[in-house]
Design an enzyme around this catalytic site. Structure first.
Site, PDB file in Angstrom:
ATOM      1  N   LYS A  20       8.353   3.592  -2.900  1.00 18.99           N
ATOM      2  CA  LYS A  20       8.549   2.323  -3.600  1.00 18.99           C
ATOM      3  C   LYS A  20       9.708   2.451  -4.612  1.00 18.99           C
ATOM      4  CE  LYS A  20       3.668   0.995  -2.970  1.00 18.99           C
ATOM      5  NZ  LYS A  20       2.383   0.678  -3.668  1.00 18.99           N
ATOM      6  N   TYR A  60       2.664  -7.378   2.611  1.00 17.32           N
ATOM      7  CA  TYR A  60       1.431  -7.399   1.802  1.00 17.32           C
ATOM      8  C   TYR A  60       0.627  -8.685   1.989  1.00 17.32           C
ATOM      9  CZ  TYR A  60       2.622  -3.111  -0.808  1.00 17.32           C
ATOM     10  OH  TYR A  60       2.868  -1.806  -1.175  1.00 17.32           O
ATOM     11  N   ARG A  96      -2.806   9.071   4.254  1.00 18.24           N
ATOM     12  CA  ARG A  96      -3.527   8.430   3.145  1.00 18.24           C
ATOM     13  C   ARG A  96      -4.117   9.500   2.214  1.00 18.24           C
ATOM     14  NH1 ARG A  96      -3.613   2.781   2.197  1.00 18.24           N
ATOM     15  NH2 ARG A  96      -5.841   2.894   1.704  1.00 18.24           N
ATOM     16  N   THR A 102      -5.415   4.722  -4.674  1.00 19.55           N
ATOM     17  CA  THR A 102      -4.506   3.655  -5.117  1.00 19.55           C
ATOM     18  C   THR A 102      -4.193   3.775  -6.610  1.00 19.55           C
ATOM     19  OG1 THR A 102      -5.456   2.213  -3.427  1.00 19.55           O
ATOM     20  CG2 THR A 102      -4.202   1.141  -5.187  1.00 19.55           C
ATOM     21  N   ARG A 113       0.247  10.756  -5.418  1.00 19.06           N
ATOM     22  CA  ARG A 113      -0.021   9.915  -6.594  1.00 19.06           C
ATOM     23  C   ARG A 113      -0.705  10.713  -7.697  1.00 19.06           C
ATOM     24  NH1 ARG A 113      -2.319   4.842  -3.040  1.00 19.06           N
ATOM     25  NH2 ARG A 113      -0.363   3.692  -2.717  1.00 19.06           N
ATOM     26  N   ASN A 123       2.664   3.058  -8.384  1.00 18.88           N
ATOM     27  CA  ASN A 123       2.059   4.205  -7.676  1.00 18.88           C
ATOM     28  C   ASN A 123       2.951   4.817  -6.602  1.00 18.88           C
ATOM     29  OD1 ASN A 123       1.695   2.265  -5.732  1.00 18.88           O
ATOM     30  ND2 ASN A 123      -0.549   2.356  -5.709  1.00 18.88           N
ATOM     31  N   HIS A 126       3.751   3.991  -0.458  1.00 21.41           N
ATOM     32  CA  HIS A 126       2.860   3.205   0.406  1.00 21.41           C
ATOM     33  C   HIS A 126       2.550   3.993   1.672  1.00 21.41           C
ATOM     34  CE1 HIS A 126       1.271  -0.037   2.945  1.00 21.41           C
ATOM     35  NE2 HIS A 126       2.059   0.450   3.895  1.00 21.41           N
ATOM     36  N   GLU A 137       3.468  -2.488  10.694  1.00 20.90           N
ATOM     37  CA  GLU A 137       4.411  -2.307   9.586  1.00 20.90           C
ATOM     38  C   GLU A 137       5.713  -1.648  10.050  1.00 20.90           C
ATOM     39  OE1 GLU A 137       1.988  -0.264   6.689  1.00 20.90           O
ATOM     40  OE2 GLU A 137       0.732  -2.038   6.358  1.00 20.90           O
TER      41      GLU A 137
END
Ligand code: IDP
Ligand code: MG
Length: 160
Positions: A20, A60, A96, A102, A113, A123, A126, A137
């Site tokens: 991000k 999103y 993940r 998150t 993270r 954070n 993604h 995506e």
């Protein structure tokens, strides 16, 4: 013979990973790519990209209606992101785990993270939440011509 047959039946999935704007601004691009590269997944797409409001909203779309949605769109469009497509058996769930929760304060140490961020609204990375969304995506963020099919030389050293 049988193990090979079983291995060949294992599904290879794709996940969309994105550094991000805060991750790019903080100089964490190399560190984040490195986590997935070292784990042993295959990179099939990579680019620095300034995304439009429309693309951010489509990406999103499931969060439309949440109170933080406008801020989230401002955040994601606030500067360039690094878009990545990664491939491998179990890559969606594993990515993940590598990314962590998150909320970075809840994310375990050792996760991206957990090690590198402090707030949900910043954070830094993604990762797709299902194989279906991984495909969706990657299709949203990449053209077919931007994705590479290749055979990493290390493949036989990663999986028997
Ligand atoms: P995920 O990125 O861990 O999958 P999601 O619940 O899908 O988390 O939310 C997508 C993104 O929206 C988060 O990574 C974060 O950037 C942002 N977000 C989620 N919840 C909040 C919130 O409560 N405040 C601000 N931003 C949020
Ligand atoms: Mg999500």
């Amino acid at each position: 013979f049988l193990p090979h047959l079983i291995a060949s039946l294992e599904q290879v999935d794709q996940t969309y990973i994105m550094v991000k704007p805060d991750g790019v601004q903080r100089g964490l691009v190399g560190e984040i790519i490195s986590r997935f590269e070292k784990k042993g997944f295959k990179l099939t797409g990579l680019k620095l990209f300034q995304c439009s409001k429309e693309l951010a909203e489509e990406h999103y779309k499931d969060l439309k209606g949440k109170s933080f949605f406008p801020k989230l769109i401002d955040y994601i469009t606030s500067g360039p992101v690094v878009c990545m497509a990664w491939e491998g058996v179990g890559v969606v769930a594993s990515a993940r785990k590598l990314i962590g929760a998150t909320d970075p304060l809840q994310a375990e140490p050792g996760t991206i993270r957990g090690d590198l961020a402090v707030q949900t609204g910043r954070n830094i990375v993604h990762g797709s939440d299902s194989p279906e969304n991984g495909k969706r995506e990657i299709g949203l963020w990449f053209n077919e011509a931007e994705l590479c099919q290749w055979n990493p030389a290390q493949a036989p050293w990663l999986r028997e």
